[in-house]
Scaffold this active site. Structure first.
Site, short mmCIF file in Angstrom:
data_model
loop_
_atom_site.label_atom_id
_atom_site.label_comp_id
_atom_site.label_asym_id
_atom_site.label_seq_id
_atom_site.Cartn_x
_atom_site.Cartn_y
_atom_site.Cartn_z
N ASP A 1 -2.39 16.92 12.19
CA ASP A 1 -2.56 15.76 13.05
C ASP A 1 -3.58 16.05 14.15
OD1 ASP A 1 -2.20 13.80 15.05
OD2 ASP A 1 -0.16 13.42 14.35
N ASN B 1 -6.06 10.65 7.71
CA ASN B 1 -5.49 11.83 7.07
C ASN B 1 -6.31 12.20 5.84
OD1 ASN B 1 -3.37 13.47 7.81
ND2 ASN B 1 -1.98 11.70 7.77
N GLU C 1 -11.10 5.70 14.72
CA GLU C 1 -10.86 4.62 15.69
C GLU C 1 -10.32 5.13 17.02
OE1 GLU C 1 -8.32 1.65 13.80
OE2 GLU C 1 -9.50 1.89 11.98
N ASN C 2 -9.53 6.22 16.96
CA ASN C 2 -8.78 6.62 18.16
C ASN C 2 -9.24 7.90 18.84
OD1 ASN C 2 -6.66 4.52 18.01
ND2 ASN C 2 -6.25 5.50 16.06
N HIS D 1 -14.90 7.06 7.34
CA HIS D 1 -13.47 6.74 7.30
C HIS D 1 -12.73 8.05 7.54
CE1 HIS D 1 -9.79 4.67 5.64
NE2 HIS D 1 -9.45 5.94 5.58
N ASN E 1 0.88 -1.18 0.00
CA ASN E 1 0.00 0.00 0.00
C ASN E 1 0.91 1.22 0.00
OD1 ASN E 1 -1.75 2.07 0.62
ND2 ASN E 1 -2.75 1.01 2.32
N ARG F 1 -6.17 18.57 2.95
CA ARG F 1 -7.01 18.87 1.77
C ARG F 1 -8.24 19.68 2.17
NH1 ARG F 1 -7.36 12.69 -0.10
NH2 ARG F 1 -5.42 12.23 1.01
N LYS G 1 3.23 0.89 3.09
CA LYS G 1 2.90 -0.13 4.09
C LYS G 1 2.98 -1.48 3.41
CE LYS G 1 -0.63 2.61 6.39
NZ LYS G 1 -2.05 2.89 6.38
N HIS H 1 -11.48 5.31 -0.98
CA HIS H 1 -11.44 4.55 0.28
C HIS H 1 -12.27 3.27 0.19
CE1 HIS H 1 -10.44 8.54 2.49
NE2 HIS H 1 -9.34 7.81 2.36
N ARG I 1 -2.42 -1.79 -3.57
CA ARG I 1 -3.50 -0.82 -3.51
C ARG I 1 -3.27 0.17 -4.64
NH1 ARG I 1 -4.26 4.12 0.66
NH2 ARG I 1 -6.28 4.77 -0.11
N ILE J 1 -8.45 8.63 12.91
CA ILE J 1 -9.24 9.52 13.76
C ILE J 1 -10.49 8.80 14.25
CG2 ILE J 1 -10.52 11.70 13.83
CD1 ILE J 1 -8.64 12.66 11.51
P1 ADP Z 1 -3.98 7.77 6.56
O1 ADP Z 1 -5.10 8.40 5.79
O2 ADP Z 1 -2.66 8.45 6.36
O3 ADP Z 1 -3.92 6.24 6.48
P2 ADP Z 1 -4.71 7.30 9.35
O4 ADP Z 1 -5.94 6.49 9.13
O5 ADP Z 1 -3.51 6.63 9.90
O6 ADP Z 1 -4.32 8.14 8.06
O7 ADP Z 1 -5.11 8.49 10.33
C1 ADP Z 1 -4.23 9.50 10.69
C2 ADP Z 1 -4.97 10.46 11.63
O8 ADP Z 1 -5.40 9.72 12.80
C3 ADP Z 1 -4.10 11.60 12.15
O9 ADP Z 1 -4.84 12.81 12.10
C4 ADP Z 1 -3.87 11.23 13.60
O10 ADP Z 1 -3.76 12.35 14.40
C5 ADP Z 1 -5.13 10.49 13.95
N1 ADP Z 1 -4.90 9.66 15.14
C6 ADP Z 1 -4.21 8.51 15.21
N2 ADP Z 1 -4.14 8.07 16.50
C7 ADP Z 1 -4.82 9.00 17.23
C8 ADP Z 1 -5.12 9.12 18.63
N3 ADP Z 1 -4.74 8.20 19.52
N4 ADP Z 1 -5.86 10.19 19.02
C9 ADP Z 1 -6.26 11.12 18.12
N5 ADP Z 1 -6.00 11.05 16.81
C10 ADP Z 1 -5.30 10.01 16.37
#
Ligand code: ADP
Length: 386
Positions: A281, A209, A329-330, A206, A10, A239, A17, A179, A91, A327
């Protein structure tokens, strides 16, 4: 018999990745990792499943080729011989109007994918360069492309057209959606873990970033917030998301921006980064006391909530809302703020489901091409025996 592998790549603009799966029915995960900041202060983090991992000394990756060279050397060093990689699955962001399922990559399909690079200039070239590199480095490998657009390939005309003269649609100026590998995975997880909800109307958020929403009905994609390119819909890390096209014309006419300047502005300098002036971020922004950081988050939340209602309209209701990606998930704070804005809506279920684009890629290639991959690896086995 020695274990054979399928390698999933990917590749993003400055990262790659990978996941290595065993070529068996349940595709066991054998190793995974990430090469990051290609062209900058590169890093490589990888681990094997269930056994000791040995790292290799790192030279900075100037290009994707350097990163993939390092990955292959790392695999060999950790006892995964290259000749046992029988297939690679990539991907690929844009499948154009042609691909609604994974494609075998040969000269002809690759020519087509190169010809639509302009539809995803930030991603497609990196996706395709990885295919060339593996072709040269791994003997007799079969390669497949899995497309972010494919899951949305059956959207009806109401959801694919811009309000432009019809001839533009005939020329391919259409909303494709992205996505899709993530949404495909979420749809399959829903079917498994929430079978009743999976049959209903579900909006999937989804939020990474890159960020978008997908409206699912009975597991099928009906609408998505992303358009012809990955800059439509929600504001993202860097974006703009949807923006008044007139504002861009104004900036070009009156602020002397060239097409490339606009490209850079809407793709790399805007979104959370542009609004906050601090970072793309969400984690950093959530921990910041700056007013602009708070504003960026409030803005993002508002747009996510507004677009969720738009997706609900596309499918005539919403039985469930799923959050996924970095974002989604976390960042519990973001989820709660979005849900607060949706309190006026009739009750719906809400779940967090981790996405897994790499497994989604491996499974879809295995589902469509297992026979070809096994035949080819057996055939080579026989040839070698002669
Ligand atoms: P990509 O589109 O690059 O694959 P990801 O799905 O990895 O992106 O998401 C990246 C985003 O997730 C970033 O904005 C990051 O701040 C946010 N993120 C990841 N872990 C956390 C966390 N524990 N708390 C808040 N935001 C998080």
């Amino acid at each position: 018999m020695e274990q054979k592998y399928i390698l999933v790549i990917n590749a993003g603009s400055s990262s790659a990745k990978f996941r290595l799966f065993g070529l068996e029915q349940d595709l066991p995960l054998l190793a995974q990792g990430l090469a990051s900041e290609i062209g900058g202060e590169s890093d490589f983090k990888a681990k094997t499943s269930g056994r000791e991992t040995e790292d290799l000394p790192l030279c900075p990756f100037k290009t994707h080729e350097d990163a993939i060279d390092h990955l292959l050397a790392w695999l060999v060093h950790n006892d995964f011989p290259l000749e046992n990689i029988k297939a690679a699955a990539h991907r690929i962001v844009h499948g154009g109007s042609r691909f609604s399922k994974p494609a075998f990559l040969n000269e002809e399909t690759l020519d087509y994918l190169h010809s639509i690079t302009h539809l995803a200039p930030l991603h497609q070239p990196h996706n395709l360069v990885s295919v060339d590199i593996l072709e040269n480095k791994v003997p007799n490998i079969l390669q497949y492309g899995c497309f972010d657009t494919a899951f949305h390939a059956n959207h009806g005309p109401l959801f694919t057209h811009f309000a432009l003269p019809l001839e533009m649609a005939e020329k391919g100026v259409l909303r494709y959606g992205f996505h899709g590998l993530s949404y495909d995975w979420i749809a399959s997880q829903l079917k498994k873990d929430h079978p009743n909800l999976a049959k209903g109307k579900v909006v999937v958020a989804h939020l990474g970033n890159g960020a978008s929403l997908c409206a699912l009905e009975n597991g099928k994609s009906i609408d998505s917030t992303m358009g012809m390119t990955a800059v439509d819909g929600l504001p993202m890390g860097t974006r703009t998301g949807a923006i008044d096209a007139g504002a861009l014309l104004y900036i070009m006419r009156h602020m002397d921006y060239s097409i490339d300047d606009i490209d850079n502005l809407i793709n790399k300098e805007s979104g959370l980064k542009g609004l906050s002036g601090i970072s793309n971020d969400v984690k950093i922004l959530s921990e910041s006391d700056e007013d602009t950081a708070k504003f960026a988050i409030e803005y993002f939340v508002l747009k996510v909530a507004q677009y969720i209602t738009a997706m609900a309209v596309s499918i005539g209701g919403m039985d469930g809302l799923i959050f996924t990606a970095g974002i989604g998930e976390n960042a519990e704070n973001i989820r709660n703020l979005v849900l607060k804005r949706l309190e006026f809506m009739p009750e719906f279920e809400c779940h967090v489901i981790p996405t897994n684009e790499e497994r989604s890629i491996a499974e879809s290639v295995w589902k469509n091409y297992a026979k070809d991959i096994l035949d080819s690896s057996n055939m080579l086995h026989k040839e070698a025996a002669f």
